[in-house]
Design a protein around this motif. Structure first.
Motif, PDB file in Angstrom:
ATOM      1  N   GLU A 353       0.823  -1.210   0.000  1.00  0.00           N
ATOM      2  CA  GLU A 353       0.000   0.000   0.000  1.00  0.00           C
ATOM      3  C   GLU A 353       0.856   1.258   0.000  1.00  0.00           C
ATOM      4  OE1 GLU A 353      -2.866  -0.409   3.135  1.00  0.00           O
ATOM      5  OE2 GLU A 353      -4.111  -1.758   1.930  1.00  0.00           O
ATOM      6  N   GLN A 354       2.117   1.147   0.425  1.00  0.00           N
ATOM      7  CA  GLN A 354       3.014   2.288   0.323  1.00  0.00           C
ATOM      8  C   GLN A 354       3.359   2.585  -1.135  1.00  0.00           C
ATOM      9  OE1 GLN A 354       2.542   3.786   3.372  1.00  0.00           O
ATOM     10  NE2 GLN A 354       4.612   4.502   2.993  1.00  0.00           N
ATOM     11  N   ARG A 355       3.380   1.550  -1.951  1.00  0.00           N
ATOM     12  CA  ARG A 355       3.630   1.764  -3.384  1.00  0.00           C
ATOM     13  C   ARG A 355       2.439   2.456  -4.034  1.00  0.00           C
ATOM     14  NH1 ARG A 355       4.653  -2.300  -7.141  1.00  0.00           N
ATOM     15  NH2 ARG A 355       6.073  -0.869  -8.174  1.00  0.00           N
ATOM     16  N   ASP A 356       1.249   2.220  -3.464  1.00  0.00           N
ATOM     17  CA  ASP A 356       0.048   2.839  -4.017  1.00  0.00           C
ATOM     18  C   ASP A 356      -0.792   3.377  -2.854  1.00  0.00           C
ATOM     19  OD1 ASP A 356      -2.093   3.664  -5.461  1.00  0.00           O
ATOM     20  OD2 ASP A 356      -2.797   1.671  -6.026  1.00  0.00           O
ATOM     21  N   PRO A 357      -0.396   4.508  -2.295  1.00  0.00           N
ATOM     22  CA  PRO A 357      -1.085   5.046  -1.112  1.00  0.00           C
ATOM     23  C   PRO A 357      -2.569   5.312  -1.341  1.00  0.00           C
ATOM     24  CG  PRO A 357       0.998   6.185  -1.500  1.00  0.00           C
ATOM     25  CD  PRO A 357       0.735   5.354  -2.707  1.00  0.00           C
ATOM     26  N   THR A 358      -2.970   5.460  -2.595  1.00  0.00           N
ATOM     27  CA  THR A 358      -4.383   5.750  -2.864  1.00  0.00           C
ATOM     28  C   THR A 358      -5.288   4.574  -2.499  1.00  0.00           C
ATOM     29  OG1 THR A 358      -4.200   4.975  -5.148  1.00  0.00           O
ATOM     30  CG2 THR A 358      -3.767   7.307  -4.740  1.00  0.00           C
ATOM     31  N   VAL A 410       3.278  -5.913  -6.292  1.00  0.00           N
ATOM     32  CA  VAL A 410       4.703  -5.611  -6.179  1.00  0.00           C
ATOM     33  C   VAL A 410       5.405  -5.826  -7.516  1.00  0.00           C
ATOM     34  CG1 VAL A 410       5.458  -7.940  -5.516  1.00  0.00           C
ATOM     35  CG2 VAL A 410       6.716  -5.947  -4.683  1.00  0.00           C
ATOM     36  N   GLY A 411       4.814  -6.645  -8.380  1.00  0.00           N
ATOM     37  CA  GLY A 411       5.396  -6.916  -9.699  1.00  0.00           C
ATOM     38  C   GLY A 411       4.886  -6.006 -10.801  1.00  0.00           C
ATOM     39  N   VAL A 412       4.060  -5.030 -10.437  1.00  0.00           N
ATOM     40  CA  VAL A 412       3.516  -4.088 -11.418  1.00  0.00           C
ATOM     41  C   VAL A 412       4.297  -2.779 -11.328  1.00  0.00           C
ATOM     42  CG1 VAL A 412       1.459  -2.807 -12.133  1.00  0.00           C
ATOM     43  CG2 VAL A 412       1.233  -5.142 -11.236  1.00  0.00           C
ATOM     44  N   ARG A 413       4.623  -2.200 -12.498  1.00  0.00           N
ATOM     45  CA  ARG A 413       5.353  -0.937 -12.489  1.00  0.00           C
ATOM     46  C   ARG A 413       4.589   0.113 -11.686  1.00  0.00           C
ATOM     47  NH1 ARG A 413       5.783   0.973 -18.230  1.00  0.00           N
ATOM     48  NH2 ARG A 413       3.852  -0.228 -18.406  1.00  0.00           N
ATOM     49  N   GLU A 414       5.327   0.876 -10.909  1.00  0.00           N
ATOM     50  CA  GLU A 414       4.675   1.816 -10.003  1.00  0.00           C
ATOM     51  C   GLU A 414       3.903   2.888 -10.754  1.00  0.00           C
ATOM     52  OE1 GLU A 414       5.753   4.441  -6.024  1.00  0.00           O
ATOM     53  OE2 GLU A 414       7.207   3.037  -6.877  1.00  0.00           O
ATOM     54  N   ASN A 415       4.433   3.358 -11.903  1.00  0.00           N
ATOM     55  CA  ASN A 415       3.717   4.408 -12.634  1.00  0.00           C
ATOM     56  C   ASN A 415       2.376   3.902 -13.168  1.00  0.00           C
ATOM     57  OD1 ASN A 415       5.035   2.745 -14.475  1.00  0.00           O
ATOM     58  ND2 ASN A 415       5.156   4.343 -16.043  1.00  0.00           N
ATOM     59  N   VAL A 416       2.293   2.598 -13.470  1.00  0.00           N
ATOM     60  CA  VAL A 416       1.022   2.016 -13.900  1.00  0.00           C
ATOM     61  C   VAL A 416       0.104   1.837 -12.693  1.00  0.00           C
ATOM     62  CG1 VAL A 416      -0.085  -0.007 -14.954  1.00  0.00           C
ATOM     63  CG2 VAL A 416       2.105   0.847 -15.843  1.00  0.00           C
ATOM     64  N   LEU A 417       0.708   1.425 -11.598  1.00  0.00           N
ATOM     65  CA  LEU A 417      -0.057   1.148 -10.387  1.00  0.00           C
ATOM     66  C   LEU A 417      -0.758   2.398  -9.860  1.00  0.00           C
ATOM     67  CD1 LEU A 417      -0.502  -1.384  -8.620  1.00  0.00           C
ATOM     68  CD2 LEU A 417       1.357  -0.579  -7.164  1.00  0.00           C
ATOM     69  N   VAL A 418      -0.064   3.537  -9.905  1.00  0.00           N
ATOM     70  CA  VAL A 418      -0.615   4.766  -9.322  1.00  0.00           C
ATOM     71  C   VAL A 418      -1.199   5.685 -10.391  1.00  0.00           C
ATOM     72  CG1 VAL A 418       0.992   4.647  -7.396  1.00  0.00           C
ATOM     73  CG2 VAL A 418       1.613   5.982  -9.415  1.00  0.00           C
ATOM     74  N   LYS A 419      -1.307   5.216 -11.600  1.00  0.00           N
ATOM     75  CA  LYS A 419      -1.807   6.047 -12.693  1.00  0.00           C
ATOM     76  C   LYS A 419      -3.222   6.514 -12.376  1.00  0.00           C
ATOM     77  CE  LYS A 419      -2.326   6.143 -17.729  1.00  0.00           C
ATOM     78  NZ  LYS A 419      -2.411   5.344 -18.957  1.00  0.00           N
ATOM     79  N   ALA A 420      -3.408   7.840 -12.389  1.00  0.00           N
ATOM     80  CA  ALA A 420      -4.696   8.398 -12.005  1.00  0.00           C
ATOM     81  C   ALA A 420      -5.568   8.728 -13.202  1.00  0.00           C
ATOM     82  CB  ALA A 420      -4.488   9.655 -11.157  1.00  0.00           C
ATOM     83  N   LYS A 421      -4.928   9.091 -14.352  1.00  0.00           N
ATOM     84  CA  LYS A 421      -5.695   9.462 -15.535  1.00  0.00           C
ATOM     85  C   LYS A 421      -5.192   8.666 -16.737  1.00  0.00           C
ATOM     86  CE  LYS A 421      -6.851  13.963 -13.644  1.00  0.00           C
ATOM     87  NZ  LYS A 421      -7.028  15.400 -13.895  1.00  0.00           N
ATOM     88  N   GLU A 542      -1.544  -1.672 -20.395  1.00  0.00           N
ATOM     89  CA  GLU A 542      -1.514  -1.374 -18.964  1.00  0.00           C
ATOM     90  C   GLU A 542      -2.525  -2.221 -18.208  1.00  0.00           C
ATOM     91  OE1 GLU A 542      -0.253   3.345 -19.433  1.00  0.00           O
ATOM     92  OE2 GLU A 542      -2.360   2.714 -19.502  1.00  0.00           O
ATOM     93  N   ARG A 543      -3.702  -2.412 -18.805  1.00  0.00           N
ATOM     94  CA  ARG A 543      -4.714  -3.245 -18.166  1.00  0.00           C
ATOM     95  C   ARG A 543      -4.202  -4.659 -17.945  1.00  0.00           C
ATOM     96  NH1 ARG A 543      -8.621  -2.459 -15.042  1.00  0.00           N
ATOM     97  NH2 ARG A 543      -9.258  -0.667 -16.332  1.00  0.00           N
ATOM     98  N   LEU A 544      -3.550  -5.217 -18.922  1.00  0.00           N
ATOM     99  CA  LEU A 544      -2.986  -6.560 -18.786  1.00  0.00           C
ATOM    100  C   LEU A 544      -1.910  -6.595 -17.705  1.00  0.00           C
ATOM    101  CD1 LEU A 544      -2.736  -7.668 -22.539  1.00  0.00           C
ATOM    102  CD2 LEU A 544      -4.339  -8.500 -20.796  1.00  0.00           C
ATOM    103  N   GLU A 545      -1.137  -5.506 -17.616  1.00  0.00           N
ATOM    104  CA  GLU A 545      -0.098  -5.461 -16.587  1.00  0.00           C
ATOM    105  C   GLU A 545      -0.717  -5.416 -15.191  1.00  0.00           C
ATOM    106  OE1 GLU A 545       3.918  -2.931 -15.368  1.00  0.00           O
ATOM    107  OE2 GLU A 545       2.847  -2.481 -17.232  1.00  0.00           O
ATOM    108  N   ILE A 546      -1.773  -4.622 -15.044  1.00  0.00           N
ATOM    109  CA  ILE A 546      -2.461  -4.570 -13.749  1.00  0.00           C
ATOM    110  C   ILE A 546      -3.071  -5.930 -13.422  1.00  0.00           C
ATOM    111  CG2 ILE A 546      -4.526  -3.687 -12.591  1.00  0.00           C
ATOM    112  CD1 ILE A 546      -2.306  -1.772 -12.321  1.00  0.00           C
TER     113      ILE A 546
END
Length: 659
Positions: A353-358, A410-421, A542-546
């Motif tokens: 959750e620290q990787r994706d605080p949202t 943890v295996g997903v790129r952080e920029n994809v994980l926290v992508k807001a738009k 990105e959807r497949l990565e998530i």
């Protein structure tokens, strides 16, 4: 009556030897033998009650005249060890004296037997009686030993299978009381210090006195009996606590009896020690009952119904205490391991959750909802899931699976994980600068037109020409701003308006001419792809990565050497994005392939995703709207309808939506 074997080595406790004499033969018995008239055996003087070993010497005529009386006495006094010596003028077999059993007829002597022969025969009879008495005592001791061994074996079996600490403590106390017939008792466990080298307190855990007392701490010192035993590590046996002189190294709290209308008399306190000989607890037993099944009154306790604990009691409870110490240590070790694993799970969830605080708190809420739903199912006694019940271990397994269901992120790129738009911020920033350049280019173009006019025509007609250029400039600038608005609106993760897709394609065809003569498109191909996502904010890649986080979770969880009670955690977590119609991922499982636990987690996961207040790419929905969407999922055959109904009816989410 057999004499206790522990007494036979003491000359003072040797069985009393008494000869019952026929009056007509009294003169034939040596003077050094204690003699009682025959009336003491079957007459009016107590009939020999309470005597241990006896030999009756009778003339045949006396025996014949009292045969029925003798037989009735034998039947009514089975506790007596008695043998008969009969002096007879005839050589009768032992069967002649029936119904008296033949084994009770020691010998039939001639009526003319001498006093010495008679004395020798009587001595022989007593010797045989003593041998028989010793044999019975040894058999009794052996039987008791076997009984004690069986009891302790059952105790060991019971203690080894119990893993709940509070239940284990109660079981230890119950078994200790049962094996020594103690009326009451308490159990204390050493309070484990955090930093101190040695423990300083006992924690009172349980009593059988129906005390309305919470746990409390008792110092390990000489001010209490339990504290004293924990301090010196040796058993303590007290015959009567009210006979204490006050000079002892320990003291008894007499106020206890007054407050609880009890009378403590005999007491035995046994330390429980681990393999390092450290005291880890104390068993305190009170008032050994003369009759194990008797429910004693206060007067009984003050009287003879309470007896002292014996050395055998001490040995039995000490053996039990050793087993109890092992069981307590094992239970504490299991608790420590569980606490360690609990900490590991929580730390893992915290790290994700620290990787994706949202999404902070999502896994804990999903676990809470899932376990709440499972408990609601467990309480059912009718319907589709009436036969489905969960043990404590299964609930724990489900909770851990729920907590770890998203660990694969943890295996997903952080920029994809926290992508807001739809566009990453750096991509949107490039577009902003692109349009900033476009606006400046438009402004430059119109300024150059004005300058050219003045150079060629001076001020003649410039005012009218400037108004025309300014109008054209504002229109071009407004068009550029509208282009940017379409891009900005399309960047939101909401459902795209149908007209915007065509506008985006048109924008992608337009170019911005740079100062060096090169051209840059308003929108690059990757930007167009991202902005063209009709729903949500992720493109297909990105959807497949998530979605791959589910597989990452499974690959991570199967690396852990789960114990047998937790072995299904990977499988339960693996399927939380599966759908009943087979359209889910990653395996496309059908309804019959998805376990009830996974179905429960799916409902909880969707519900929290809809209602969570901390997602930047969407607004949280009201409870009613979220449940409506879940009902649509049922209609589409994605989630279990029966479990959703239980989820709604049980209200496991009420705590989150408290006003």
């Amino acid at each position: 009556m057999p004499v206790a074997a522990s007494q036979t080595n003491d000359p003072k406790n040797q069985p009393k030897r008494v000869v019952f004499m026929d009056p007509v033969l009294a003169a034939a018995v040596p003077e050094n033998m204690e003699k009682l008239p025959l009336d003491h055996l079957f007459g009016t003087n107590g009939m020999g009650a309470g005597l241990a070993l006896g030999v009756a010497v009778l003339h045949q005529a006396t025996f014949d005249s009292h045969k029925a009386q003798i037989w009735n006495w034998i039947l009514s006094h089975p506790e007596m060890e008695l043998r008969f010596v009969v002096l007879s003028p005839e050589d009768h077999p032992k069967s002649y004296f029936r119904p008296v059993p033949e084994e009770l007829i020691h010998l039939v002597l001639p009526a003319s037997a001498s006093a010495q022969v008679l004395a020798d025969v009587i001595d022989g009879a007593f010797h045989i009686l003593k041998l028989h008495n010793d044999k019975v005592n040894l058999q009794s001791r052996l039987a008791l030993s076997y009984q004690d061994i069986r009891r302790l074996t059952r105790v060991g079996q019971a203690l080894s299978t119990e893993r709940n600490f509070e239940t284990l403590i109660g079981l230890i106390l119950q078994l200790a009381r049962e094996i020594v017939a103690a009326d009451a008792g308490s159990i204390y466990v050493v309070e484990r210090p955090r930093n101190a080298d040695k423990p300083t307190h006992l924690r009172f855990k349980k009593s059988v006195m129906n005390l309305a007392a919470d746990e409390f701490l008792l110092p390990i010192d000489r001010n209490s009996i339990a504290g004293y035993v924990a301090l010196n590590g040796q058993p303590l046996m007290i015959e009567n606590v009210y006979a204490l002189t006050g000079q002892e190294e320990y003291s008894f709290n007499y106020e206890f009896d007054r407050l609880h209308n009890y009378y403590t008399k005999s007491m035995m306190v046994i330390p429980m020690k681990n393999h390092r000989d450290d005291v880890i607890g104390v068993i305190q037993l009170i008032n050994k009952k003369r009759s194990a099944n008797r429910k004693m009154t206060l007067e009984d306790m003050k009287g003879k119904e309470v007896i002292p604990f014996t050395e055998n009691c001490r040995e039995l409870v000490s053996a039990l205490a050793g087993q109890a110490a092992v069981a307590i240590q094992n239970t504490i070790l299991v608790q420590d391991i569980n606490n360690l694993f609990e900490g590991f799970v929580k730390a893992s969830v915290f790290a994700i959750e620290q990787r994706d605080p949202t999404t902070s708190g999502h896994s804990f809420r999903v676990a809470e909802f899932t376990v709440g739903l499972a408990m609601a199912v467990d309480r059912l006694n009718s319907g589709k899931f009436a036969a489905l019940h969960f043990s404590n271990d299964q609930i724990r397994e489900l909770r851990y699976a729920s907590l770890l269901h998203d660990f694969g992120k943890v295996g997903v790129r952080e920029n994809v994980l926290v992508k807001a738009k739809k566009l990453y911020e750096h991509d949107m920033e490039l577009i902003r600068w692109r349009f900033h350049y476009l606006r400046k280019s438009i402004e430059k173009e119109y300024l150059e037109k004005k300058l050219k006019y003045i150079k060629e025509n001076g001020n003649i007609g410039f005012s009218q020409y400037e108004k025309y250029l300014d109008l054209e400039f504002r229109e071009d600038l407004a068009e550029a701003n509208e282009f940017f608005r379409v891009i900005a609106d399309s960047n939101e993760p909401s459902i795209m308006e149908s007209g915007n897709f065509q506008k985006l394609e048109e924008l992608a065809m337009k170019k911005i001419r740079m100062d060096d003569g090169s051209e840059v498109p308003f929108l690059k191909e990757n930007e167009l792809v991202s902005l063209s996502v009709r729903r949500g904010n992720l493109d297909r890649t990105e959807r497949l990565e998530i979605e791959s986080h589910v597989s990452h979770t499974y690959r991570f969880l199967i690396q852990i050497p789960w114990t047998s009670d937790l072995k299904r955690i990977p499988d339960i977590a693996h399927g939380h994005h599966e759908k009943l119609d087979g359209s889910g991922y990653p395996l496309g499982l059908k309804a019959h392939e998805i376990s009830p636990q996974t179905r429960m987690m799916t409902i909880a996961d969707i519900f929290d995703a809809l209602t969570a207040p901390d997602r930047p790419y969407k607004k949280s929905l009201s409870l009613e709207k979220a449940l409506d969407i879940l009902k649509l999922e049922v209609k589409d055959n994605h989630v279990d309808p029966d479990l959703l109904n239980i989820f709604i009816e049980s209200g496991v989410f009420n705590q989150q939506f408290k006003p």
